[in-house]
Design a protein around this motif. Structure first.
Motif, short mmCIF file in Angstrom:
data_model
loop_
_atom_site.label_atom_id
_atom_site.label_comp_id
_atom_site.label_asym_id
_atom_site.label_seq_id
_atom_site.Cartn_x
_atom_site.Cartn_y
_atom_site.Cartn_z
N ARG A 144 27.51 0.90 8.42
CA ARG A 144 28.71 1.46 7.81
C ARG A 144 29.83 0.43 7.71
O ARG A 144 30.72 0.55 6.90
CB ARG A 144 29.18 2.68 8.62
CG ARG A 144 28.22 3.85 8.59
CD ARG A 144 28.61 4.91 9.61
NE ARG A 144 27.67 6.03 9.56
CZ ARG A 144 26.50 6.03 10.17
NH1 ARG A 144 26.13 4.98 10.89
NH2 ARG A 144 25.69 7.08 10.08
N ASP A 145 29.79 -0.56 8.57
CA ASP A 145 30.79 -1.63 8.57
C ASP A 145 30.07 -2.93 8.90
O ASP A 145 29.90 -3.29 10.07
CB ASP A 145 31.89 -1.35 9.59
CG ASP A 145 33.07 -2.31 9.48
OD1 ASP A 145 32.85 -3.46 9.03
OD2 ASP A 145 34.19 -1.93 9.87
N TYR A 207 31.62 10.52 17.31
CA TYR A 207 32.61 9.50 17.01
C TYR A 207 32.99 9.52 15.53
O TYR A 207 34.16 9.38 15.18
CB TYR A 207 32.08 8.11 17.38
CG TYR A 207 33.09 7.01 17.15
CD1 TYR A 207 34.22 6.90 17.94
CD2 TYR A 207 32.91 6.09 16.11
CE1 TYR A 207 35.16 5.91 17.71
CE2 TYR A 207 33.84 5.09 15.88
CZ TYR A 207 34.97 5.01 16.69
OH TYR A 207 35.89 4.03 16.46
N LEU A 208 32.03 9.73 14.65
CA LEU A 208 32.32 9.79 13.22
C LEU A 208 33.21 10.97 12.89
O LEU A 208 34.09 10.88 12.02
CB LEU A 208 31.02 9.87 12.42
CG LEU A 208 30.15 8.61 12.42
CD1 LEU A 208 28.82 8.86 11.72
CD2 LEU A 208 30.88 7.45 11.77
N GLU A 209 33.04 12.08 13.59
CA GLU A 209 33.91 13.24 13.39
C GLU A 209 35.32 12.96 13.91
O GLU A 209 36.31 13.46 13.38
CB GLU A 209 33.32 14.46 14.09
CG GLU A 209 32.05 14.99 13.46
CD GLU A 209 31.48 16.17 14.20
OE1 GLU A 209 32.12 16.60 15.19
OE2 GLU A 209 30.40 16.67 13.82
N TYR A 210 35.39 12.13 14.97
CA TYR A 210 36.68 11.80 15.57
C TYR A 210 37.48 10.86 14.67
O TYR A 210 38.71 10.92 14.63
CB TYR A 210 36.43 11.15 16.93
CG TYR A 210 37.63 10.49 17.55
CD1 TYR A 210 38.60 11.23 18.22
CD2 TYR A 210 37.79 9.10 17.47
CE1 TYR A 210 39.70 10.60 18.81
CE2 TYR A 210 38.88 8.47 18.05
CZ TYR A 210 39.83 9.23 18.71
OH TYR A 210 40.92 8.62 19.28
N MET A 211 36.79 9.99 13.92
CA MET A 211 37.47 9.02 13.07
C MET A 211 38.18 9.73 11.92
O MET A 211 37.60 10.64 11.31
CB MET A 211 36.47 8.00 12.50
CG MET A 211 35.80 7.13 13.53
SD MET A 211 34.65 5.95 12.77
CE MET A 211 35.80 4.86 11.91
N PRO A 212 39.43 9.35 11.63
CA PRO A 212 40.15 10.01 10.54
C PRO A 212 39.55 9.76 9.16
O PRO A 212 39.64 10.59 8.27
CB PRO A 212 41.57 9.41 10.64
CG PRO A 212 41.38 8.12 11.37
CD PRO A 212 40.25 8.34 12.31
N ASP A 213 38.96 8.60 8.98
CA ASP A 213 38.36 8.26 7.69
C ASP A 213 37.07 7.49 7.95
O ASP A 213 36.99 6.28 7.73
CB ASP A 213 39.33 7.41 6.86
CG ASP A 213 38.82 7.17 5.45
OD1 ASP A 213 37.95 7.94 5.00
OD2 ASP A 213 39.28 6.21 4.81
N PRO A 214 36.01 8.17 8.38
CA PRO A 214 34.78 7.48 8.75
C PRO A 214 34.13 6.79 7.55
O PRO A 214 34.11 7.35 6.46
CB PRO A 214 33.90 8.60 9.29
CG PRO A 214 34.41 9.84 8.64
CD PRO A 214 35.88 9.63 8.51
#
Length: 222
Positions: A144-145, A207-214
């Protein structure tokens, strides 16, 4: 496959010999070493070193470029080409030849300052290229990054070698402890890269749900 420290056919032997001596000497003694010591190792005069490269700074830049190119080619052989396991075994069989280069990389990072930051940035940029080739070839899972992953992998590899150097009796030259470090880290590193660590992806999904803009992408989907 050409030895990583062997002169290239299109280069003058004197230039290649000085460069190889400089990489080894910088790895062992740091970048404060004098030109005369490098010249003695290469079997030439200090004046010949300056005549060939122009300055000690230009010699270091040439060493940087050579190390970047050699690391990039070695990684590409293992990660992005068909028959990677055979290439990997070939690299392992010749691992001691890479000792000066690994020592040079570690010394460059330990040296700190703007040059160290630029050195790491260049290695990350190179890593992004051969990782992209591996992704395209189907030998590497996409991320993803990609840049964040490349920096993490670089930190994991060289950090592990540096940490191993803290063991009692470790060699003073960063490159000399490379074989021992590989013996201690190769198995867990390859397990993590090929088999993973966690048995499910619950933490990643959380963690992806926690990220504001995953970021999108990655190797699979939920």
């Amino acid at each position: 496959m050409r030895s990583p420290m062997a002169p290239e056919p299109h280069e003058l032997s004197t230039r290649a010999r000085i460069r190889a001596a400089a990489i080894d000497r910088f790895a062992r003694d740091g970048f404060g070493v004098g030109v005369r010591a490098i010249a003695d190792d290469a079997g030439v005069s200090a004046a010949s070193v300056i005549k060939t490269f122009g300055s000690k700074e230009a010699l270091r830049a040439a060493c940087d470029a050579y190390v970047f190119r050699t690391v990039r080619e070695a990684k590409r052989d293992v990660l992005a080409e068909p028959g990677a396991p055979g290439a990997f075994l070939g690299q392992l069989a010749r691992i001691d030849e890479y000792r000066p280069l690994v020592g040079y990389v570690l010394r460059s990072i330990q040296d700190g300052g703007p040059h160290a930051a630029e050195f790491v940035d260049h290695m990350v940029a190179d890593a992004l290229e051969y990782i992209a080739e591996g992704v395209a070839a189907g030998t590497i899972v996409p991320s993803r990054d990609e840049e964040a992953r490349a920096r993490y992998l670089m930190g994991a590899v060289f950090g592990a070698i540096m940490l191993d150097g803290l063991r009692p009796g470790a060699a003073a030259n960063p490159g000399d402890g490379m074989l021992r470090a590989i013996e201690h880290t190769a198995l867990p590193a390859l397990e993590l890269m090929t088999e993973g660590f966690l048995t499910d992806r619950a933490l990643l999904d959380t963690y992806l749900e926690y990220m504001p803009d995953p970021p999108e992408g990655g190797g699979d989907t939920a």
